[in-house]
Design a protein around this motif. Structure first.
Motif, PDB file in Angstrom:
ATOM      1  N   ASP A   4      -7.952   9.979   0.827  1.00 41.26           N
ATOM      2  CA  ASP A   4      -7.354   8.899   0.061  1.00 41.26           C
ATOM      3  C   ASP A   4      -7.256   9.316  -1.402  1.00 41.26           C
ATOM      4  OD1 ASP A   4      -6.343   6.375  -0.627  1.00 41.26           O
ATOM      5  OD2 ASP A   4      -7.678   5.370   0.780  1.00 41.26           O
ATOM      6  N   PHE A   5      -6.633   8.444  -2.192  1.00 43.11           N
ATOM      7  CA  PHE A   5      -6.481   8.694  -3.628  1.00 43.11           C
ATOM      8  C   PHE A   5      -6.831   7.413  -4.365  1.00 43.11           C
ATOM      9  CE2 PHE A   5      -4.103   8.575  -7.589  1.00 43.11           C
ATOM     10  CZ  PHE A   5      -4.309   9.840  -8.115  1.00 43.11           C
ATOM     11  N   GLY A   6      -7.571   7.536  -5.462  1.00 42.12           N
ATOM     12  CA  GLY A   6      -7.913   6.323  -6.187  1.00 42.12           C
ATOM     13  C   GLY A   6      -8.548   6.581  -7.537  1.00 42.12           C
ATOM     14  N   TYR A   7      -8.688   5.486  -8.285  1.00 39.20           N
ATOM     15  CA  TYR A   7      -9.340   5.500  -9.588  1.00 39.20           C
ATOM     16  C   TYR A   7     -10.760   4.962  -9.450  1.00 39.20           C
ATOM     17  CZ  TYR A   7      -5.032   6.425 -12.169  1.00 39.20           C
ATOM     18  OH  TYR A   7      -3.902   7.006 -12.675  1.00 39.20           O
ATOM     19  N   ILE A   8     -11.655   5.475 -10.263  1.00 38.32           N
ATOM     20  CA  ILE A   8     -13.017   4.950 -10.267  1.00 38.32           C
ATOM     21  C   ILE A   8     -12.988   3.510 -10.765  1.00 38.32           C
ATOM     22  CG2 ILE A   8     -15.265   5.111 -11.399  1.00 38.32           C
ATOM     23  CD1 ILE A   8     -15.100   8.093 -11.204  1.00 38.32           C
ATOM     24  N   GLY A  21     -11.376   3.399  -6.008  1.00 38.52           N
ATOM     25  CA  GLY A  21     -10.335   2.612  -5.355  1.00 38.52           C
ATOM     26  C   GLY A  21      -9.636   3.366  -4.235  1.00 38.52           C
ATOM     27  N   SER A  22      -8.938   2.609  -3.396  1.00 38.34           N
ATOM     28  CA  SER A  22      -8.224   3.175  -2.247  1.00 38.34           C
ATOM     29  C   SER A  22      -6.738   2.865  -2.366  1.00 38.34           C
ATOM     30  CB  SER A  22      -8.774   2.588  -0.945  1.00 38.34           C
ATOM     31  OG  SER A  22      -7.973   2.971   0.150  1.00 38.34           O
ATOM     32  N   LYS A  27      -7.921  -2.376   2.438  1.00 42.86           N
ATOM     33  CA  LYS A  27      -9.186  -2.993   2.066  1.00 42.86           C
ATOM     34  C   LYS A  27      -9.020  -4.509   1.979  1.00 42.86           C
ATOM     35  CE  LYS A  27     -11.603   0.845   1.153  1.00 42.86           C
ATOM     36  NZ  LYS A  27     -12.872   1.209   1.800  1.00 42.86           N
ATOM     37  N   GLU A  28     -10.060  -5.230   2.370  1.00 37.55           N
ATOM     38  CA  GLU A  28     -10.043  -6.672   2.198  1.00 37.55           C
ATOM     39  C   GLU A  28     -10.104  -7.006   0.707  1.00 37.55           C
ATOM     40  OE1 GLU A  28      -9.581  -8.724   4.534  1.00 37.55           O
ATOM     41  OE2 GLU A  28      -9.875  -7.470   6.299  1.00 37.55           O
ATOM     42  N   ILE A  29      -9.569  -8.177   0.355  1.00 35.51           N
ATOM     43  CA  ILE A  29      -9.525  -8.583  -1.051  1.00 35.51           C
ATOM     44  C   ILE A  29     -10.919  -8.591  -1.666  1.00 35.51           C
ATOM     45  CG2 ILE A  29      -8.973 -10.496  -2.608  1.00 35.51           C
ATOM     46  CD1 ILE A  29      -6.687 -11.224  -0.758  1.00 35.51           C
ATOM     47  N   PHE A  30     -11.900  -9.048  -0.887  1.00 32.48           N
ATOM     48  CA  PHE A  30     -13.252  -9.181  -1.412  1.00 32.48           C
ATOM     49  C   PHE A  30     -14.036  -7.875  -1.324  1.00 32.48           C
ATOM     50  CE2 PHE A  30     -13.180 -10.393   3.052  1.00 32.48           C
ATOM     51  CZ  PHE A  30     -14.138  -9.552   3.589  1.00 32.48           C
ATOM     52  N   GLU A  31     -13.463  -6.855  -0.699  1.00 30.33           N
ATOM     53  CA  GLU A  31     -14.187  -5.611  -0.446  1.00 30.33           C
ATOM     54  C   GLU A  31     -14.060  -4.657  -1.628  1.00 30.33           C
ATOM     55  OE1 GLU A  31     -14.398  -2.176   3.061  1.00 30.33           O
ATOM     56  OE2 GLU A  31     -12.851  -3.737   3.078  1.00 30.33           O
ATOM     57  N   ILE A  60     -10.091   7.645 -14.596  1.00 33.00           N
ATOM     58  CA  ILE A  60     -10.470   8.844 -13.842  1.00 33.00           C
ATOM     59  C   ILE A  60     -10.037   8.652 -12.393  1.00 33.00           C
ATOM     60  CG2 ILE A  60     -12.383  10.235 -12.972  1.00 33.00           C
ATOM     61  CD1 ILE A  60     -13.868   9.652 -15.545  1.00 33.00           C
ATOM     62  N   CYS A  61      -9.207   9.560 -11.907  1.00 33.38           N
ATOM     63  CA  CYS A  61      -8.701   9.444 -10.542  1.00 33.38           C
ATOM     64  C   CYS A  61      -8.777  10.795  -9.847  1.00 33.38           C
ATOM     65  CB  CYS A  61      -7.264   8.929 -10.537  1.00 33.38           C
ATOM     66  SG  CYS A  61      -6.108   9.969 -11.463  1.00 33.38           S
ATOM     67  N   PHE A  62      -8.790  10.765  -8.512  1.00 31.68           N
ATOM     68  CA  PHE A  62      -8.854  12.009  -7.747  1.00 31.68           C
ATOM     69  C   PHE A  62      -8.574  11.726  -6.275  1.00 31.68           C
ATOM     70  CE2 PHE A  62     -13.221  10.505  -8.778  1.00 31.68           C
ATOM     71  CZ  PHE A  62     -13.594  10.009  -7.529  1.00 31.68           C
ATOM     72  N   TRP A  63      -8.261  12.799  -5.558  1.00 26.69           N
ATOM     73  CA  TRP A  63      -8.190  12.745  -4.100  1.00 26.69           C
ATOM     74  C   TRP A  63      -9.608  12.864  -3.565  1.00 26.69           C
ATOM     75  CZ3 TRP A  63      -3.723  11.694  -1.653  1.00 26.69           C
ATOM     76  CH2 TRP A  63      -2.534  11.908  -2.348  1.00 26.69           C
TER      77      TRP A  63
END
Length: 290
Positions: A4-8, A21-22, A27-31, A60-63
């Motif tokens: 996946d790819f996301g930001y801290i 992040g995903s 992901k569920e809204i509350f998850e 900060i983001c990464f795979w």
């Protein structure tokens, strides 16, 4: 395991863990995002780990790769550079990145263009950008047509008849489509290939009575997939093929097509029915050779 790819999103330097992040997982809204421990980052990127421990975690983001622990996803590997992602993951990533470009009902992430260039190159990125713009224009035209009164629809039809010869537009199509087909204007299509004569004409007829025409299509299979995909729910790709067929049949009535090499030849080639919701047992884009 997955990539996946996301930001801290959150990091606790006192306890040494946080969440990233995903982009591709539902992901569920509350998850919260995917759990990670600083040791996983420190092994490959000690400078990044030091910044996090110093409280620097913005933008900060990464795979990253995940595995399961206690039935929950957690980070087990990361890559700061797209080119460093292992080859065995790149085909799946490519598919997901291209899907993001086609989801015109959502704003594209600000990082999407850079990641696509890194992964697929500049030429493919430009193609995807143009495809997205074409789809947005098609959606706008469809919405505009839905807002027209019967008199305005008739006036629009007459205007289009004056612009094109009848045999150019309707040769081989059923009579009932003569006053229904709304052709997507070439002036609004930004893909350079759309302005080169030759290719295929495709007409898609829907059960709601609408019919849309597209000409000079060079890759009709991909084009039809893109058009229909954007009308489906987000989980369409994850459904079994028979379920996908049932959903498409519920919306699309018939598809007609013709192929030609030049404009003169086009006038003499009739449309043929290539897909029918009552008789076909496959997905529409599977009916085309390319």
């Amino acid at each position: 395991m997955g990539v996946d790819f996301g930001y801290i999103e959150e990091y606790n330097p006192q306890r040494g863990f946080g969440f990233v992040g995903s982009t591709f997982q539902n992901k569920e809204i509350f998850e919260k995002g995917t759990f990670f421990h600083i040791t996983k980052i420190k092994r490959k990127y000690p400078d990044l780990a030091q910044n996090l421990d110093n409280g620097i975690c913005e933008n900060i983001c990464f795979w990253y790769e995940t595995d399961k622990k206690d039935n929950k996803d957690q980070l087990c590997n990361i890559w700061l550079n797209t080119n460093d992602v292992p080859t065995e993951y790149k085909e799946n990533i490519t598919t997901k990145i291209e899907e993001l470009w086609l989801k015109i009902n959502k704003n594209s992430p600000h990082w999407l263009e850079k990641i696509t260039i890194d992964l697929l190159g500049l030429d493919r990125t430009e193609e995807l950008k143009q495809t997205r713009e074409n789809l947005k224009l098609q959606k706008e035209e469809a919405e505009q047509k839905n807002n027209l009164s019967p008199r305005e629809l008739r006036a629009e039809f007459i205007r289009k008849i004056n612009q094109r010869s009848l045999k150019d537009i309707y040769l081989g199509l059923p009579i009932h489509l003569v006053d229904k087909v709304l052709w997507v204007s070439l002036e609004k299509r930004k893909n350079p290939l759309s302005h080169i004569p030759g290719g295929s004409d495709v007409v898609v007829e829907y059960h709601n009575g609408c019919a849309f025409g597209y000409n000079r299509i060079k890759l009709p299979s991909s084009y039809i997939y893109t058009i229909l995909y954007n009308q489906m729910e987000d989980d369409f790709d994850y459904l079994a093929e028979q379920s996908q067929i049932a959903i498409v049949k519920d919306r699309v009535s018939k598809i007609f097509a013709r192929e030609y090499d030049n404009q003169d030849e086009r006038y003499h080639i009739p449309f043929e029915e290539v897909w029918n919701s009552e008789t076909s047992n496959n997905l529409p884009w599977q009916c085309f050779k390319h």
